[in-house]
Design a protein around this motif. Sequence first.
Motif, mmCIF file in Angstrom:
data_model
loop_
_atom_site.group_PDB
_atom_site.id
_atom_site.type_symbol
_atom_site.label_atom_id
_atom_site.label_comp_id
_atom_site.label_asym_id
_atom_site.label_seq_id
_atom_site.Cartn_x
_atom_site.Cartn_y
_atom_site.Cartn_z
ATOM 1 N N ASP A 162 24.628 -14.077 -17.352
ATOM 2 C CA ASP A 162 24.979 -14.799 -16.162
ATOM 3 C C ASP A 162 25.890 -15.955 -16.570
ATOM 4 O OD1 ASP A 162 24.930 -15.968 -13.600
ATOM 5 O OD2 ASP A 162 23.041 -16.949 -13.979
ATOM 6 N N ASP A 194 21.253 -16.439 -20.108
ATOM 7 C CA ASP A 194 20.926 -17.228 -18.922
ATOM 8 C C ASP A 194 22.178 -17.955 -18.443
ATOM 9 O OD1 ASP A 194 20.837 -20.245 -19.964
ATOM 10 O OD2 ASP A 194 19.925 -18.966 -21.487
ATOM 11 N N ASN A 240 14.237 -11.516 -15.856
ATOM 12 C CA ASN A 240 15.592 -11.750 -15.340
ATOM 13 C C ASN A 240 16.633 -11.198 -16.292
ATOM 14 O OD1 ASN A 240 14.619 -15.061 -14.212
ATOM 15 N ND2 ASN A 240 14.629 -13.156 -13.049
ATOM 16 N N ASN A 286 22.131 -18.998 -12.561
ATOM 17 C CA ASN A 286 20.726 -19.308 -12.830
ATOM 18 C C ASN A 286 20.595 -20.117 -14.112
ATOM 19 O OD1 ASN A 286 19.486 -17.263 -10.752
ATOM 20 N ND2 ASN A 286 20.955 -16.074 -11.954
ATOM 21 N N CYS A 312 16.033 -18.756 -16.890
ATOM 22 C CA CYS A 312 15.730 -17.349 -16.643
ATOM 23 C C CYS A 312 14.475 -16.915 -17.388
ATOM 24 C CB CYS A 312 16.895 -16.458 -17.087
ATOM 25 S SG CYS A 312 18.418 -16.718 -16.161
ATOM 26 N N ARG A 324 16.796 -12.308 -9.104
ATOM 27 C CA ARG A 324 17.891 -13.256 -8.895
ATOM 28 C C ARG A 324 19.235 -12.565 -9.128
ATOM 29 N NH1 ARG A 324 16.007 -18.452 -12.571
ATOM 30 N NH2 ARG A 324 13.995 -18.847 -11.562
#
Length: 347
Positions: A144, A231, A155, A148, A151, A125
């Motif tokens: 991130d 995440d 990830n 997303n 996760c 991703r």
Amino acid sequence: MRPRIAIDAMGGDEGPRVMVAGAALARHRHEGFQFLFVGDEQKIKEALKDHPNLSASSEILHAEDVISGEDKPAQALRKSKTTSMGLAVNAVKTGAVSAAVSAGNTGALMAISKLALRTMSGIDRPALAALLPTLKDSDVVMLDLGANKECTSENLVQFAVMGAAYSRIMHGFDKPLVKLLNIGTEEAKGTGTVQDAAAALREAIGLSMNFQGFTEADKISTGEVDVIVTDGFSGNVALKSLEGTARFVTDLLKRSFLSSLRSKIGFLISRPATEMLREHLDPNNHNGAVFLGLNGVVVKSHGSADEKGVANAVEVAARLVEDSILERISEDLTKVRQLNPSTTVAK
């Protein structure tokens, strides 16, 4: 040779005027930048009249439609082939430009970019990464920031690799200090996902980063860490909290300084310090979030960015292209597979 960058001229609160002015400022700072302005041809030509030195280094690609701030990602995808945003990203896909910059709808830009460019080999991703101000001279890379909501540990490992590569380019660090955002710094703290990601990163000792476990949200702005990984849900909440706190502090200071004559005199005395604070917290000086993990460079500018902010976003895009961000990420993903074969970093 300087990169050629597609500008979604219709994105942002003020459209072509600010986007063109920002590109002009970026080219003034870095002679040789080339641009492809995408959007309403007549409006772009009108904006270019104020920057005659930019015309010779620019082309215009007319787009019939614009993606609004209210459009859902699915709506944006359906009409992307006729919109300024969609055509700008497509220019990256075809190789007509090296990167794209847009100040438009974030969710739409992510959806269009992911569909057109696809994720890199070894990346499940893409992640939204940005530079956030700290108490030290260099900003912290955080990802991130909302791409997303949920996760896996794999990830997070991929995000760490991408964030470290981004930090090496933007700050010149050989091995950026990387930590995972957690509810405590002790090894036993946090979810299984966070702990598994930490274990994988500790084992992958050959990476171009210095991984040192966990950090808490109150340390984001201290400058003690170069890259903070989390995440998208937690990252977005943390980002909005930081932005809200910054506004709270500046508004409180403004109210305090206007509360009495003595306070107003105090403001005049302390004005150099307050101006330094305002400059440091100005989002235009940190503008340019990046969708890392795609087969191409796409930079998201604040919708409210002024020409200085747009210029910074353009410069971020140019640096990522010139310093080969995709190759750097690929190299470290290969090291993860070699040093820790049990860790899955690809679909």
